[in-house]
Design a protein around this motif. Sequence first.
Motif, PDB file in Angstrom:
ATOM      1  N   GLY A 143       0.801  -1.213   0.000  1.00 13.74           N
ATOM      2  CA  GLY A 143       0.000   0.000   0.000  1.00 13.74           C
ATOM      3  C   GLY A 143       0.836   1.266   0.000  1.00 13.74           C
ATOM      4  O   GLY A 143       2.072   1.219  -0.094  1.00 13.74           O
ATOM      5  N   PRO A 144       0.192   2.429   0.100  1.00 16.74           N
ATOM      6  CA  PRO A 144       0.903   3.710   0.002  1.00 16.74           C
ATOM      7  C   PRO A 144       2.037   3.872   1.009  1.00 16.74           C
ATOM      8  O   PRO A 144       3.029   4.542   0.732  1.00 16.74           O
ATOM      9  CB  PRO A 144      -0.195   4.743   0.241  1.00 16.74           C
ATOM     10  N   ASP A 145       1.900   3.255   2.191  1.00 16.20           N
ATOM     11  CA  ASP A 145       2.926   3.351   3.226  1.00 16.20           C
ATOM     12  C   ASP A 145       3.743   2.072   3.340  1.00 16.20           C
ATOM     13  O   ASP A 145       4.432   1.848   4.330  1.00 16.20           O
ATOM     14  CB  ASP A 145       2.286   3.680   4.573  1.00 16.20           C
ATOM     15  N   GLY A 146       3.629   1.227   2.315  1.00 25.00           N
ATOM     16  CA  GLY A 146       4.346  -0.039   2.330  1.00 25.00           C
ATOM     17  C   GLY A 146       3.631  -1.138   3.087  1.00 25.00           C
ATOM     18  O   GLY A 146       4.126  -2.260   3.156  1.00 25.00           O
ATOM     19  N   GLN A 147       2.461  -0.810   3.647  1.00 23.18           N
ATOM     20  CA  GLN A 147       1.675  -1.781   4.385  1.00 23.18           C
ATOM     21  C   GLN A 147       0.444  -2.185   3.558  1.00 23.18           C
ATOM     22  O   GLN A 147      -0.004  -1.437   2.696  1.00 23.18           O
ATOM     23  CB  GLN A 147       1.219  -1.187   5.723  1.00 23.18           C
ATOM     24  N   PRO A 148      -0.114  -3.365   3.816  1.00 24.83           N
ATOM     25  CA  PRO A 148      -1.293  -3.796   3.057  1.00 24.83           C
ATOM     26  C   PRO A 148      -2.455  -2.816   3.196  1.00 24.83           C
ATOM     27  O   PRO A 148      -2.643  -2.190   4.250  1.00 24.83           O
ATOM     28  CB  PRO A 148      -1.638  -5.155   3.682  1.00 24.83           C
TER      29      PRO A 148
END
Length: 245
Positions: A75-80
Amino acid sequence: MRRTVHLAAQTAPPAMIDLYSWATPNGHKIHILLEELGLPYRVHGVNIGRGEQFAPDFLAISPNNKIPALIDSDGPDGQPISVFESGAILLYLAEKTGRFLGTGPRARIATLEWLMWQMGSIGPMLGQAHHFRQYAPEKIDYAIARYTNEAHRLYGVLDRRLASQPYLAGDDYTIADIAVFPWCRSAANQGIDWAEFAHAKRWFDTIAARPAVQRGVQVLTDVRPAEMDATAREQLFGSTQYQRR
């Protein structure tokens, strides 16, 4: 849920997008965009004719019990992140990749305008035209006339827009075109004669010829039944859906 693995390219890295979908216009929007982008993905069939859209694990990512929905492990922050609603998914993927949003701020605004037009008008109204003309157990003249007339009006809007430019947002093929196109594949069932809308037909044929579009509209067609049986009608149009919690 029936699960079908589909990779956008044979040489793609391990999939990081899990798409939960079915072979419908709203599902095909996302299938097409993922194929256009070449992003690796896995598609999980959600058989809406068998009530799989009401399963708790699907509701966890799509609380409105509608396909499509996706989980992107990056995701945008590297998280799902999970995203539901087809228009939101189109915008998410376009922003993630920086593609199919139009060139320049004016084209981006036009893209968003016509994307919202699809979400607010083309989808709901053409869906109703299709329903009352093809699926309603009783043929109600008023409903058929109302939604067929609205379908003609909307195709007229589309045709006029495309009279002076190749795509909805201008010179660029964007997520607005990708959003509208799948709905127009059932024009005949909506009471539409393409001969009345030459500019829209040119646009439709141009998009239909794109290899990624041809791949996208085939996703999950191998597992979707050709005919709607009584169980599917009840799940989609009957009281069952309203009894779910």
